[in-house]
Design an enzyme around this catalytic site. Structure first.
Site, PDB file in Angstrom:
ATOM      1  N   GLY A 208       0.825  -1.194   0.000  1.00 36.57           N
ATOM      2  CA  GLY A 208       0.000   0.000   0.000  1.00 36.57           C
ATOM      3  C   GLY A 208       0.862   1.248   0.000  1.00 36.57           C
ATOM      4  CB  ILE A 209      -0.081   4.844  -0.056  1.00 36.88           C
ATOM      5  CG1 ILE A 209      -0.810   4.827  -1.407  1.00 36.88           C
ATOM      6  CG2 ILE A 209       0.614   6.184   0.145  1.00 36.88           C
ATOM      7  CD1 ILE A 209      -1.944   5.809  -1.518  1.00 36.88           C
ATOM      8  CG  HIS A 210       2.242   3.703   6.081  1.00 38.31           C
ATOM      9  ND1 HIS A 210       2.914   2.749   6.798  1.00 38.31           N
ATOM     10  CD2 HIS A 210       2.447   4.886   6.727  1.00 38.31           C
ATOM     11  CE1 HIS A 210       3.489   3.310   7.856  1.00 38.31           C
ATOM     12  NE2 HIS A 210       3.229   4.605   7.835  1.00 38.31           N
ATOM     13  CB  CYS A 211       3.761  -0.769   1.977  1.00 36.86           C
ATOM     14  SG  CYS A 211       2.499  -1.659   2.908  1.00 36.86           S
ATOM     15  CB  ILE A 212       5.979   2.321  -1.378  1.00 37.04           C
ATOM     16  CG1 ILE A 212       4.772   3.225  -1.673  1.00 37.04           C
ATOM     17  CG2 ILE A 212       5.684   0.890  -1.792  1.00 37.04           C
ATOM     18  CD1 ILE A 212       4.476   3.378  -3.158  1.00 37.04           C
TER      19      ILE A 212
END
Length: 229
Positions: A208-212
């Site tokens: 997800g966005i927070h993962c990257i």
């Protein structure tokens, strides 16, 4: 990857002129969330994973988290989701909107395979107190509709957003729930612009966005003599 991650972290600290500390736990950025006032959210599936931290007990891990992150209270959630190759990162499950206020992934359909785990997390959060003794206010953020590929269900989450100065970059899944999730996040973060970004490709890769991304706290640099963000 572990060595590369250490090298990047050390380089960032060197650029900012702040000390680098190495803790005796292996964790990724999505493994913990804090409220900035001594309360930390995490999951046993991540912290006590034998591939990350073999032999660690919950008490040992909690003591290390408190010592190195300044936490005084750890709230343990369950990370048992379908098709989650993070093994239960909390950034898919819950996040502080403010001290004492938690956004939490939810599901209303009892027939959904993730209903029990998400309901358990809601119960744990509502039964918890933060480091200052407050009961947590829990804001439910419904998960997108279930989607599968080749019989494998994916677990996209609106909780996997990036919180920036003045903005929330939220994932969009071309889902009927996108608009509702945007509204909930706008209410939870007043004064922040809520910006949507297509994230289904990331979700299919169990990310997800927070993962990257990773937010960088402001730090006072003794070598540069001013605050850096």
């Amino acid at each position: 990857l572990d060595l590369a991650g250490k090298a990047v972290g050390k380089r960032v600290c060197d650029l900012l002129g702040v000390p680098a500390l190495e803790a005796p736990l292996v964790l990724e950025g999505g493994a913990v969330h804090t409220d900035g006032e001594g309360t930390l959210l995490t999951t046993a599936e991540v912290v006590l994973d034998p591939r990350r931290n073999p032999g660690r007990t919950r008490a040992e891990a909690e003591a290390i988290l408190c010592e190195h992150l300044g936490a005084m209270r750890v709230v343990w959630l369950t990370g048992a989701l379908d098709h989650d190759n993070t093994d239960g990162h909390v950034d898919n499950l819950a996040c502080f909107a403010a001290p004492g206020v938690v956004l939490a992934l939810s599901e209303d359909d009892p027939s959904d395979s993730q209903y029990a785990a998400l309901r358990e997390n809601l119960d744990r959060l509502r039964g918890a107190r933060d480091a200052r003794g407050r009961r947590l206010e829990v804001i439910e953020l419904p998960q997108p509709r279930a989607r599968a590929r080749d019989g494998v269900r994916y677990s996209p989450s609106y909780l996997n957003f990036y919180l920036a100065n003045g903005a929330v970059v939220m994932p969009l899944f071309d889902d009927p729930g996108d608009a509702k999730a945007r509204g909930i996040l706008a209410c939870a973060f007043p004064g922040h612009a809520v910006v949507g970004a297509p994230a289904w490709t990331l979700a299919r890769s169990a990310g997800g966005i927070h993962c990257i991304t990773q937010q960088q706290p402001r730090a006072v640099s003794p070598t540069l003599g001013r605050s850096r963000a």
